[in-house]
Design an enzyme around this catalytic site. Structure first.
Site, mmCIF file in Angstrom:
data_model
loop_
_atom_site.group_PDB
_atom_site.id
_atom_site.type_symbol
_atom_site.label_atom_id
_atom_site.label_comp_id
_atom_site.label_asym_id
_atom_site.label_seq_id
_atom_site.Cartn_x
_atom_site.Cartn_y
_atom_site.Cartn_z
ATOM 1 N N TYR A 178 1.069 -1.445 -0.096
ATOM 2 C CA TYR A 178 0.355 -0.120 0.056
ATOM 3 C C TYR A 178 0.867 1.090 0.303
ATOM 4 O O TYR A 178 2.042 1.467 0.678
ATOM 5 C CB TYR A 178 -1.217 -0.103 0.947
ATOM 6 C CG TYR A 178 -1.863 0.914 1.171
ATOM 7 C CD1 TYR A 178 -2.024 1.444 0.463
ATOM 8 C CD2 TYR A 178 -1.963 1.636 2.400
ATOM 9 C CE1 TYR A 178 -3.573 2.209 0.551
ATOM 10 C CE2 TYR A 178 -2.474 2.875 1.976
ATOM 11 C CZ TYR A 178 -3.957 3.193 1.775
ATOM 12 O OH TYR A 178 -4.548 4.982 1.486
ATOM 13 N N ASP A 225 -0.736 15.937 6.370
ATOM 14 C CA ASP A 225 -1.709 15.069 5.074
ATOM 15 C C ASP A 225 -3.500 16.187 5.307
ATOM 16 O O ASP A 225 -3.827 15.156 5.341
ATOM 17 C CB ASP A 225 -2.049 14.160 5.529
ATOM 18 C CG ASP A 225 -3.024 13.228 4.912
ATOM 19 O OD1 ASP A 225 -2.956 12.890 3.666
ATOM 20 O OD2 ASP A 225 -4.050 11.974 5.172
ATOM 21 N N ASP A 228 -3.172 5.479 -2.620
ATOM 22 C CA ASP A 228 -3.751 6.383 -1.973
ATOM 23 C C ASP A 228 -3.785 7.732 -3.009
ATOM 24 O O ASP A 228 -2.658 8.481 -3.062
ATOM 25 C CB ASP A 228 -3.464 7.065 -0.693
ATOM 26 C CG ASP A 228 -4.689 8.482 -0.063
ATOM 27 O OD1 ASP A 228 -5.346 8.262 -0.673
ATOM 28 O OD2 ASP A 228 -3.862 8.222 1.438
ATOM 29 N N ASP A 237 -6.302 10.998 -2.948
ATOM 30 C CA ASP A 237 -6.794 11.455 -2.146
ATOM 31 C C ASP A 237 -8.174 11.440 -3.250
ATOM 32 O O ASP A 237 -8.786 11.013 -3.123
ATOM 33 C CB ASP A 237 -5.648 12.744 -2.508
ATOM 34 C CG ASP A 237 -4.991 12.966 -0.570
ATOM 35 O OD1 ASP A 237 -5.111 11.669 -0.670
ATOM 36 O OD2 ASP A 237 -4.073 13.751 -0.876
ATOM 37 N N HIS A 245 -7.422 4.705 -4.995
ATOM 38 C CA HIS A 245 -8.413 5.108 -4.410
ATOM 39 C C HIS A 245 -9.059 6.214 -4.010
ATOM 40 O O HIS A 245 -7.894 7.257 -4.042
ATOM 41 C CB HIS A 245 -8.721 4.082 -2.576
ATOM 42 C CG HIS A 245 -8.219 5.062 -1.698
ATOM 43 N ND1 HIS A 245 -7.699 5.758 -1.182
ATOM 44 C CD2 HIS A 245 -6.999 4.165 -1.569
ATOM 45 C CE1 HIS A 245 -6.760 5.503 -0.402
ATOM 46 N NE2 HIS A 245 -6.335 4.984 -0.547
ATOM 47 N N GLU A 280 -11.215 9.041 -3.159
ATOM 48 C CA GLU A 280 -12.259 9.669 -1.492
ATOM 49 C C GLU A 280 -13.496 10.550 -1.300
ATOM 50 O O GLU A 280 -13.239 11.252 -2.973
ATOM 51 C CB GLU A 280 -11.318 9.745 -0.288
ATOM 52 C CG GLU A 280 -10.503 11.157 -0.158
ATOM 53 C CD GLU A 280 -9.244 11.338 0.736
ATOM 54 O OE1 GLU A 280 -9.625 12.246 1.523
ATOM 55 O OE2 GLU A 280 -9.076 10.660 0.517
ATOM 56 N N CYS A 283 -6.852 13.861 7.096
ATOM 57 C CA CYS A 283 -6.858 12.408 7.555
ATOM 58 C C CYS A 283 -8.124 12.355 8.058
ATOM 59 O O CYS A 283 -8.476 12.706 7.942
ATOM 60 C CB CYS A 283 -5.811 12.490 8.671
ATOM 61 S SG CYS A 283 -5.000 10.904 9.384
ATOM 62 N N ARG A 310 -13.493 5.280 -1.790
ATOM 63 C CA ARG A 310 -13.087 5.534 -0.127
ATOM 64 C C ARG A 310 -13.821 6.400 0.100
ATOM 65 O O ARG A 310 -14.454 7.241 -0.544
ATOM 66 C CB ARG A 310 -11.568 5.742 0.312
ATOM 67 C CG ARG A 310 -12.116 6.876 1.416
ATOM 68 C CD ARG A 310 -10.659 7.025 1.751
ATOM 69 N NE ARG A 310 -10.997 8.000 2.724
ATOM 70 C CZ ARG A 310 -9.063 8.214 3.797
ATOM 71 N NH1 ARG A 310 -7.654 7.883 3.544
ATOM 72 N NH2 ARG A 310 -9.670 9.517 4.277
ATOM 73 N N GLU A 350 -13.909 4.051 5.285
ATOM 74 C CA GLU A 350 -12.965 5.106 6.705
ATOM 75 C C GLU A 350 -13.952 4.845 8.081
ATOM 76 O O GLU A 350 -14.702 5.793 8.452
ATOM 77 C CB GLU A 350 -12.128 6.208 5.926
ATOM 78 C CG GLU A 350 -11.785 6.697 6.858
ATOM 79 C CD GLU A 350 -10.256 5.999 6.858
ATOM 80 O OE1 GLU A 350 -9.826 5.161 7.414
ATOM 81 O OE2 GLU A 350 -9.003 6.533 6.478
ATOM 82 N N ASN A 385 -8.413 0.062 6.874
ATOM 83 C CA ASN A 385 -7.610 0.525 7.054
ATOM 84 C C ASN A 385 -7.346 -0.636 9.312
ATOM 85 O O ASN A 385 -8.160 0.853 9.964
ATOM 86 C CB ASN A 385 -7.721 2.137 7.043
ATOM 87 C CG ASN A 385 -6.651 2.745 7.338
ATOM 88 O OD1 ASN A 385 -5.573 2.227 7.922
ATOM 89 N ND2 ASN A 385 -7.540 4.098 7.917
#
Length: 308
Positions: A48, A62, A89, A91, A116, A118, A126, A161, A196, A218
């Site tokens: 990952y 982040d 990731d 974002d 992914h 989101e 985060c 996500r 998440e 996660n």
């Protein structure tokens, strides 16, 4: 040597087959290419690439400050050195739907097995911090539809996500909203769902029951979720578990203690037993393979190498 001998399209096909098998795939987060090689060496099923780790690697929080080019380049460097599928990731997709489609194509070109996207607003946070917000349903679905339309390899995994669970103070309402959005994201074409900040195994089980696509858990430390075991997650039907920042936290913790030891003791003699040896490092990066590749050019002599 130099890079994985397995081309990206074969990694993606293998990733899809592994997901279809029903076996829980364990994907620790790599903070650099060398750690990805270690993950493979230890027998995990995937790698990952965390957005939080990429931000931290640049000395940034982040909060959506990294760019698409930075993420694609670093993720590609990590994917290049391992035979394992790598999931990154991405974002919120780095812009509007057209940007999301371009994001997919650049990540595809970088050799990743999937990404992914989101449903947070920009600037994002985060997923385990308070104060995050999500976009409206229409915007979230447009992002996923654009990602699916943008890919060229049908085996490239587009995961959606949703952070909506953590945006509502009432946990019952939050889970209802998460289940509803997960269903709609899957209907929009998402190949997998990343719910998440789930608070319990029962919440993971509820998402599992709600959708027919693979789901991801996660297991980040210091977050909203309890650190469930891989057995517990497998028992409720989770398909992928990530440990996104764990290796970075372990490495930085060791680095900090090492620096403190220099200040306190004047040398690192007491820490040498905790260090990866030179021989082990050379084994991971296949120094011997480079040496034998062309002895007329590469003339490394490892026979008298010290194990330190």
């Amino acid at each position: 040597m130099l890079q994985s001998t397995i081309p990206p399209h074969e990694k993606r096909a293998a990733f899809r087959a592994a997901l279809a098998s029903g076996t829980l795939l364990r994907m620790p987060g790599a903070f650099n290419p060398l750690s990805a090689q270690l993950i493979q060496d230890k027998g995990f099923e995937g790698v990952y690439v965390s957005g939080a780790v990429l931000s931290a690697d640049l000395g940034l929080p982040d909060i959506g400050l990294t760019t698409l080019s930075e993420v694609a380049q670093r993720a590609g460097q990590i994917a290049r050195v391992t035979d394992l599928p790598a999931l990154v990731d991405a974002d919120t997709g780095f812009g509007e739907p057209m940007n999301v489609a371009r994001t997919v194509q650049l990540i595809e070109d970088a050799g990743l097995a999937g990404l992914h996207i989101e449903d947070q607003v920009n600037p994002k946070r985060c997923g385990h911090l308070d104060g995050k917000e999500v976009v409206d349903e229409n915007t979230a679905l447009k992002r996923i539809r654009a990602a699916v339309l943008g890919r060229r390899d049908p085996n490239f995994l587009v995961m959606a996500r949703t952070d909506i669970r953590g945006t509502l103070s009432d946990s019952t309402q939050g889970m209802r909203a998460a289940i509803d959005r997960a269903k709609k994201l899957a209907d929009a074409g998402a190949d997998a769902i990343f719910p998440e900040a789930m608070a319990s195994l029962e919440e993971f089980a509820a998402i599992r029951e709600a959708v027919d696509v693979p789901i991801l858990a996660n297991m980040t430390e210091f977050g909203k979720s309890e650190l469930f075991t891989t057995r517990q997650l497998a028992d409720v039907g989770v398909n992928i578990v990530i440990f996104p920042v764990s290796l970075l936290r372990l490495a930085m913790g060791a680095a900090e203690r090492g620096l403190e030891t220099i200040l306190a003791e004047g040398s690192l003699t007491s820490k040498v037993p905790e260090m990866q040896t030179r021989a082990r490092l050379y084994e991971l990066i296949d120094y011997a393979g480079y040496s034998s590749f062309d002895e007329g050019i590469f003339t490394f002599d490892l026979s008298h190498n010290r194990d330190s």
